[in-house]
Design an enzyme around this catalytic site. Structure first.
Site, short mmCIF file in Angstrom:
data_model
loop_
_atom_site.label_atom_id
_atom_site.label_comp_id
_atom_site.label_asym_id
_atom_site.label_seq_id
_atom_site.Cartn_x
_atom_site.Cartn_y
_atom_site.Cartn_z
N ARG A 30 1.05 -1.45 0.00
CA ARG A 30 -0.30 -0.35 0.44
C ARG A 30 1.17 0.89 0.07
O ARG A 30 0.14 2.34 -0.12
CB ARG A 30 -1.18 0.33 0.88
CG ARG A 30 -1.68 -0.89 1.08
CD ARG A 30 -2.37 -1.17 2.09
NE ARG A 30 -2.31 -2.33 3.07
CZ ARG A 30 -2.42 -2.13 3.84
NH1 ARG A 30 -3.63 -2.18 4.66
NH2 ARG A 30 -1.33 -2.81 5.04
N ASP A 76 1.14 -14.28 0.71
CA ASP A 76 0.46 -14.10 1.78
C ASP A 76 1.37 -14.94 2.38
O ASP A 76 1.03 -16.78 1.98
CB ASP A 76 -1.10 -13.44 2.37
CG ASP A 76 -0.22 -12.43 3.62
OD1 ASP A 76 -0.88 -11.47 3.84
OD2 ASP A 76 -1.06 -13.29 4.25
N TYR A 154 -2.67 -18.60 13.30
CA TYR A 154 -3.51 -17.98 13.23
C TYR A 154 -4.47 -19.08 12.57
O TYR A 154 -5.70 -18.81 12.72
CB TYR A 154 -3.34 -17.66 11.14
CG TYR A 154 -2.50 -15.91 11.38
CD1 TYR A 154 -3.96 -14.48 11.80
CD2 TYR A 154 -0.84 -15.77 11.47
CE1 TYR A 154 -2.65 -13.72 11.56
CE2 TYR A 154 -0.76 -14.73 11.80
CZ TYR A 154 -1.16 -13.46 12.25
OH TYR A 154 -1.44 -12.23 12.11
O1 CP3 Z 1 6.24 -6.49 0.10
C1 CP3 Z 1 6.30 -8.16 0.74
O2 CP3 Z 1 6.16 -8.04 1.30
C2 CP3 Z 1 5.28 -9.01 -0.20
C3 CP3 Z 1 3.92 -10.00 0.07
C4 CP3 Z 1 3.47 -10.20 1.26
C5 CP3 Z 1 2.41 -10.02 2.46
N1 CP3 Z 1 1.96 -9.99 3.10
C6 CP3 Z 1 1.05 -8.43 1.77
C7 CP3 Z 1 0.13 -8.50 2.26
C8 CP3 Z 1 4.48 -10.40 3.04
C9 CP3 Z 1 5.58 -10.84 2.51
C10 CP3 Z 1 2.98 -10.60 3.73
C11 CP3 Z 1 3.67 -11.77 4.87
C12 CP3 Z 1 2.73 -11.61 6.27
N2 CP3 Z 1 1.47 -11.91 6.51
C13 CP3 Z 1 3.62 -11.75 7.61
C14 CP3 Z 1 4.43 -11.90 8.12
C15 CP3 Z 1 5.12 -10.55 7.67
C16 CP3 Z 1 4.40 -9.84 9.23
O3 CP3 Z 1 4.28 -8.45 8.98
O4 CP3 Z 1 4.73 -9.66 10.10
C17 CP3 Z 1 2.47 -11.84 8.09
C18 CP3 Z 1 1.99 -11.90 9.77
C19 CP3 Z 1 0.84 -11.85 7.21
C20 CP3 Z 1 -0.73 -11.83 7.13
C21 CP3 Z 1 -1.23 -10.41 7.58
N3 CP3 Z 1 -1.67 -10.25 5.82
C22 CP3 Z 1 -1.98 -9.59 8.33
C23 CP3 Z 1 -2.29 -9.62 9.74
C24 CP3 Z 1 -2.56 -9.24 7.31
C25 CP3 Z 1 -3.49 -7.49 7.56
C26 CP3 Z 1 -2.18 -6.09 7.73
C27 CP3 Z 1 -2.56 -4.94 6.82
O5 CP3 Z 1 -0.92 -5.21 6.56
O6 CP3 Z 1 -3.06 -4.90 6.25
C28 CP3 Z 1 -2.25 -8.44 5.61
C29 CP3 Z 1 -2.80 -8.62 4.90
C30 CP3 Z 1 -1.44 -7.93 3.59
N4 CP3 Z 1 -0.53 -8.78 3.12
C31 CP3 Z 1 -1.79 -6.72 2.61
C32 CP3 Z 1 -0.32 -6.80 2.08
C33 CP3 Z 1 0.31 -5.83 0.71
C34 CP3 Z 1 -2.68 -5.56 3.10
C35 CP3 Z 1 -3.79 -5.87 2.64
C36 CP3 Z 1 -4.21 -5.35 0.80
O7 CP3 Z 1 -3.92 -4.29 0.13
O8 CP3 Z 1 -5.49 -5.01 0.54
#
Ligand code: CP3
Length: 345
Positions: A30, A76, A154
């Site tokens: 984002r 993800d 999770y």
């Molecule tokens: O750029 C990157 O790093 C690659 C993509 C990536 C995403 N998630 C995309 C994403 C990676 C490596 C992850 C890993 C991930 N996902 C983790 C481990 C890393 C960390 O942050 O500790 C975890 C715990 C998740 C689980 C997850 N995914 C959560 C808790 C959420 C919601 C919170 C948030 O950030 O919105 C996501 C959603 C998510 N994963 C988004 C993105 C770009 C946002 C959603 C969107 O764009 O609508």
């Protein structure tokens, strides 16, 4: 394919580097208006994750726009529980939500492990293949998965939490069930990461985002043995283990069969270096909130971190956790520019 920029791989392996490589966790996301435009063109996050052409496009955006030294595949960590028959939804503004949780032996019956990862997660491997092709060797592609403990959190809790107390409860009330589920996740994760490498990922990172909520002894019992299996199983490409918040477990993590240890911003680089010695690469660890400061602050703090690396060049520069979505991409560019113009010894 021969890489034009293999700094990340050389840094991970402890080979000579002419400057420190830099990338950001959550760089594909984002913070970039270009990402938000693609994201708005689809029905939701999952559609983006499951459409290889679009996943490849947003994976490459930060390479073009920010100039990072690696692309991390857009996906993800929650695709793994989904493949195991514990599907997730990504609720707008609320994050992940699971219809089924696994808190008893009865509920664990729905968990599947005996499947071909190409069948259920083929869209990730296809996104990697497309990304590698489109990048044409410009930078390496990082594949990833969640660590078994974090995925367990999770699957048991069913949503995000500050404490994951349902997940931690099972470690005390039914350790046998916990170990079985952790082993199931590990088995699938190993097959999945091997498939990512086969599809063209040049490095692997394992995210243990909830490592910090376990005590040292419980981390040794319920997390390290599974991380160890994963690290040992991935032998063809460098492996990074990022256990957020696991300050007291860093020496034990560094003993696993990995190349790089990820550090969050609470960890002190010289202290960790003294603990782990010279034959592991360290990755991190600027406080992501530093990027809310002025350009001058970003530059000063980045240089301070780079100076703290000392004599050992085994470093990959990153933040201490994912970049926050409302950070100005221009500040990210200042961070990257500062790293790229820093002369090592
Ligand atoms: O750029 C990157 O790093 C690659 C993509 C990536 C995403 N998630 C995309 C994403 C990676 C490596 C992850 C890993 C991930 N996902 C983790 C481990 C890393 C960390 O942050 O500790 C975890 C715990 C998740 C689980 C997850 N995914 C959560 C808790 C959420 C919601 C919170 C948030 O950030 O919105 C996501 C959603 C998510 N994963 C988004 C993105 C770009 C946002 C959603 C969107 O764009 O609508």
């Amino acid at each position: 394919m021969k890489l034009q920029n293999d700094l990340m791989l050389r840094a991970a392996k402890g080979e000579d580097i002419e400057r420190y490589p830099v990338w950001l966790m959550r760089q594909a996301g984002r913070i970039l208006p270009e990402y938000r435009a693609v994201r708005e063109s689809v029905s939701g996050f999952k559609e983006l994750v499951e459409t290889p052409e679009l996943a490849a496009e947003v994976t490459i955006q930060p390479v073009d726009i920010l100039g990072v030294d690696a692309a991390i595949i857009f996906s993800d960590i929650l695709v793994v529980p989904e493949a195991m028959n514990v599907p997730y939804q990504m609720l707008e503004k609320r994050g992940p939500w699971f219809e089924h949780t696994i808190r008893s032996a009865e509920q664990a019956k729905r968990v599947e492990t005996n499947f071909d990862v190409e069948d259920r997660l083929g869209y990730v491997m296809e996104a990697i293949r497309l990304t590698v092709k489109e990048l044409n060797g410009r930078v390496p592609v990082i594949g990833f998965a969640g660590a078994p403990w974090t995925i367990f959190c999770y699957m048991v809790e069913g949503h995000g939490s500050k404490t994951f107390s349902e997940a931690r409860k099972i470690l005390w009330t039914d350790p046998k069930l916990a170990h079985q589920l952790l082993q199931d996740i590990t088995d699938v994760t190993i097959a999945y990461l091997k498939a990512q490498v086969k599809a063209g990922a040049s490095m692997i990172q394992v995210f243990d985002s909830w490592a910090g909520i376990l005590g040292t002894e419980q981390y040794a019992t319920f997390a390290l043995p599974y991380l160890s299996q994963i690290a040992s199983a991935i032998s063809d490409v460098p492996v990074t283990l990022f256990s957020k918040g696991a300050i007291t477990s860093i020496p034990a993590i560094a003993k696993l069969d990995c190349n790089t240890v990820g550090l969050d911003w609470n960890m002190d680089i010289p202290t960790v270096r003294a603990q782990v010695g010279n034959n592991r690469t360290l990755q991190g660890n600027l406080d992501p909130c530093t990027l809310y400061g002025s350009h001058q602050t970003v530059e000063t703090e980045t240089i301070k971190m780079l100076n703290s690396f000392g004599k050992n060049k085994r470093h990959i520069v990153n933040l201490g956790h994912g970049v926050y979505p409302d950070v100005d991409p221009e500040k990210v560019k200042t961070f990257i520019k500062t790293v790229k113009s820093y002369e090592i010894n």
